[in-house]
Design a protein around this motif. Structure first.
Motif, PDB file in Angstrom:
ATOM      1  N   LYS A 228       0.807  -1.225   0.000  1.00 19.43           N
ATOM      2  CA  LYS A 228       0.000   0.000   0.000  1.00 19.43           C
ATOM      3  C   LYS A 228       0.839   1.275   0.000  1.00 19.43           C
ATOM      4  O   LYS A 228       0.494   2.230  -0.681  1.00 19.43           O
TER       5      LYS A 228
ATOM      6  N   LEU B 264      -7.532  -0.862  -4.882  1.00 17.42           N
ATOM      7  CA  LEU B 264      -8.009  -1.522  -3.663  1.00 17.42           C
ATOM      8  C   LEU B 264      -9.509  -1.763  -3.689  1.00 17.42           C
ATOM      9  O   LEU B 264      -9.996  -2.752  -3.128  1.00 17.42           O
TER      10      LEU B 264
ATOM     11  N   HIS C  26      -4.097   2.473   6.029  1.00 19.64           N
ATOM     12  CA  HIS C  26      -3.366   2.131   4.808  1.00 19.64           C
ATOM     13  C   HIS C  26      -2.080   2.934   4.668  1.00 19.64           C
ATOM     14  O   HIS C  26      -1.101   2.426   4.100  1.00 19.64           O
TER      15      HIS C  26
END
Length: 702
Positions: free
Chosen positions: A290, A332, A388
């Motif tokens: 991420k 995502l 994230h």
């Protein structure tokens, strides 16, 4: 050669391929039984099959007279299953467990490698298998015994509570109406275990007749295991070279790869990862990590990887935040998915996460309550966004998890500039969607929140300076006008006599004279990088060299022309956003990077055949000046030009209009009755519908 001499060929056997039972032959694997009870002694009472599932169920008699059979246990099982009464529905009519059911399961998903072989008179006959089924005992009778036990307990409890029946008759119930099933919910339901079990149960059983080993019908069917014709035409598959023949008998196994246990979704095998294309490698890494610095990404991809190719691929799946790469929201949250917490669609989630990423481009700290207040998303979704890319600090907020990567910013200024253009487009979209206020756009000052010094890039310093200039512009303009008035009054009151003034003559230098061509070529209204006719708030990305004006004009005209042929109606704000996105897609050093001002953009719009539509916005509108300027393509060269011109004339007098008014006006002006499809085409080109009213594109004020 020595090994071949030690192992001589002693016999050659002809191999034949039998086709009579092709796609009909199954191999049954029975469980191991005691030696005293072979399957030859067992009587098959019934058999049934579900062909689509390749599922077989056999019911076989048990030899109750065998010394290994426990009679008391068999009577107890029959009593538990059927109870004391005996009727047609009883499983064991003899009050003794005298039969057992076997249910099949597939032993192998790919049986193309297996065949049944029969050897006879020096010939080997092969018949391919259609399925291999393992038979295991079925214990459904135990479920039936449990159901009988629960029924007896319920009957006993019902007799004791008969006194309270009058009180239990009246109960408060809650009525709920089910929502219409969405496409995502339907897909989840279809993939659920219960749905698959239901579909398997819906297939009807086909009852079969069992023939024993020595039955005449079995003897007849067994003959089909032999090849019916020994001609070469029947066995062309076996006329192959030795290597091809072995390949047919033992093809490369795909089953072994399918049978390997799947690794968890968050575990990556670097050996398997490096077998994928570079773009897929980067996408998988960014989706799992991420947030990652570019140097770490290059180390994971292995030595010898081209950094230019990596930079080209990383921009497809990630955005640059504080010199580090953060995976894009649409990677995502793909299309047609939803939040596991609130069920919010992926489009809304991507917009909220983009807001969090954009906040981190402005500051190292983000407050969770502020994000929730702006995005209107549930706390769980907001927490996922923040986790994230940041870490929580007690009593401080959420800090971006990686330090500012100054090395990458210095080495790749073209990438940084392109990402900055993309963020400007995202910011404009977020401002329009969330109606962001001034405090949301300006980063807040953090006092002593980090032990490390905050690194500010040159681009951020320029943006801060521009913001400060805009704030002080009003005051500076007033002072300038005041000084200008004083100068005029002083000029009229006192004039200097210049007749006695002598100018000192300097000796002429032998050096090359100063080149003034650059100043002579500045005839486009730019003074010190700003337009004299426009306010200083007009944006300018740079200065135009004189030799590049024609080429820049051609590129700009091509962009404006193609954009309006697709959109037909655009506000200046939306046009600037599209232009910034266009700049971000161009390679470094392109001519359009030399500098395009708002005035140049508007002049080019008018030069390409567009007109400004003076839409009468309501007095209380909160639209910016760029949103109040609406441009439309007047002539596109198709059959709908006249209809669009009538429509634009309507909106030059009305801010919003109903559909029936538009249709009547079009019919009157064009002199024909337009059908619904034609009106829809014109409205789709120029307008949007909101609250039962029609507006020009980009003019809706929510």
């Amino acid at each position: 050669m020595a090994n071949e001499e030690d192992d001589p060929i002693i016999q050659e056997i002809d191999v034949f391929l039998a086709r009579s039972l092709l796609e009909k032959l199954y191999l049954f694997q029975y469980p191991i039984r005691p030696a005293s009870m072979t399957y030859d002694d067992v009587t098959h009472l019934s058999a049934k099959i579900k062909p689509k599932q390749q599922k077989v169920e056999l019911e076989m008699a048990i030899d109750t007279l065998n010394p290994n059979y426990c009679r008391s246990k068999g009577e107890q099982i029959a009593l538990n299953v059927d109870g004391t009464c005996t009727d047609e529905t009883s499983t064991y009519s003899s009050k003794l467990m005298d039969k057992q059911t076997f249910c099949s399961s597939q032993a192998a998903s790919n049986v193309s490698r297996y065949a049944a072989a029969v050897y006879k008179k020096g010939e080997l006959h092969l018949t391919p298998l259609h399925g291999i089924l393992q038979l295991r005992p079925s214990f459904t009778y135990l479920d039936k015994a449990d159901a009988k036990h629960r029924e007896r307990e319920a009957a006993n409890e019902g007799g004791d509570s008969s006194q309270d029946e009058a009180e239990d008759d009246v109960k408060q119930i809650t009525v709920r109406f089910s929502r219409p099933e969405t496409e995502q919910a339907r897909q989840r339901r279809v993939q659920s275990y219960e749905f698959l079990q239901k579909r398997q149960a819906e297939e009807h059983w086909i009852h079969l007749h069992y023939y024993g080993l020595k039955d005449s019908r079995s003897e007849h069917e067994r003959q089909y295991l032999f090849s019916q014709g020994h001609g070469l035409a029947e066995n062309t598959e076996l006329i192959k070279s030795p290597s091809e023949y072995l390949m047919m008998l033992m093809p490369p196994s795909v089953e072994e790869e399918n049978d390997k246990p799947m690794a968890p979704s968050n575990v990556l095998s670097m050996a398997q990862l490096r077998t994928l294309p570079l773009a897929d490698q980067i996408k998988i890494l960014m989706k799992n990590v991420k947030v990652m610095p570019f140097a770490n990404l290059m180390s994971l991809l292995g030595s010898g990887t081209d950094s230019t190719a990596v930079l080209r691929c990383i921009q497809q799946v990630a955005m640059l935040v504080q010199g580090n790469w953060v995976v894009k929201s649409d990677v995502l949250y793909p299309k047609d998915t939803s939040s596991p917490h609130s069920g919010v669609p992926a489009e809304v989630l991507c917009r909220g996460r983009d807001f969090v990423m954009w906040k981190f481009t402005q500051d190292r700290w983000v407050v969770r309550k502020e994000v929730a207040a702006v995005t209107k998303l549930c706390p769980e979704d907001v927490k996922d966004f923040l986790e994230h890319m940041s870490v929580a600090r007690i009593n401080k907020g959420w800090e971006f998890m990686l330090p500012y990567d100054e090395d990458f910013v210095k080495k790749h200024p073209d990438i940084v500039q392109r990402q900055h253009m993309l963020w400007m487009g995202i910011q404009a979209k977020l401002e329009k969607v969330y109606n962001l206020l001034k405090e949301h756009l300006t980063p807040k000052k953090q006092e002593a929140q980090s032990a490390h010094p905050l690194l500010v890039s040159g681009e951020q310093r320029v943006n801060m300076a521009k913001a400060k200039v805009k704030q002080n512009y009003g005051q500076l303009e007033k002072e300038f006008q005041k000084q200008k008035a004083e100068m005029k009054s002083s000029d009229t009151s006192a004039k200097m006599d210049v007749s006695n003034i002598r100018i000192k003559e300097e000796p002429v230098s032998d050096e090359e004279p100063m080149d003034t061509s650059a100043y002579e070529g500045m005839n486009n209204g730019i003074v010190n990088g700003l337009h004299a006719e426009e306010d200083s708030t007009d944006s300018l990305n740079g200065h135009l060299p004189g030799g590049c004006i024609d080429r820049v004009a051609q590129e700009l005209k091509a962009f404006v022309s193609s954009t309006f042929k697709k959109q037909f109606v655009l506000t200046l704000s939306e046009l600037k956003r599209l232009f910034n996105l266009h700049l971000a897609s161009l390679p470094p050093g392109h001519t359009l990077f030399s500098g395009i001002s708002d005035k140049m953009l508007q002049d080019m719009v008018l030069d390409t055949g567009c007109k400004q539509i003076l839409v009468p916005f309501p007095p209380q509108t909160a639209a910016s000046p760029d949103e109040l300027k609406v441009y439309a393509l007047w002539e596109a060269g198709d059959t709908y030009d006249q209809h669009r011109q009538v429509l634009l004339e309507i909106f030059s007098k009305n801010y919003r209009v109903r559909r029936n008014v538009i249709q009547n006006q079009l019919s009157q002006e064009c002199g024909e009755d337009l059908n619904k499809q034609e009106v829809d085409r014109v409205l789709k080109d120029c307008c949007v519908s909101y609250g039962g009213m029609w507006y020009l594109k980009g003019t809706v004020q929510s």
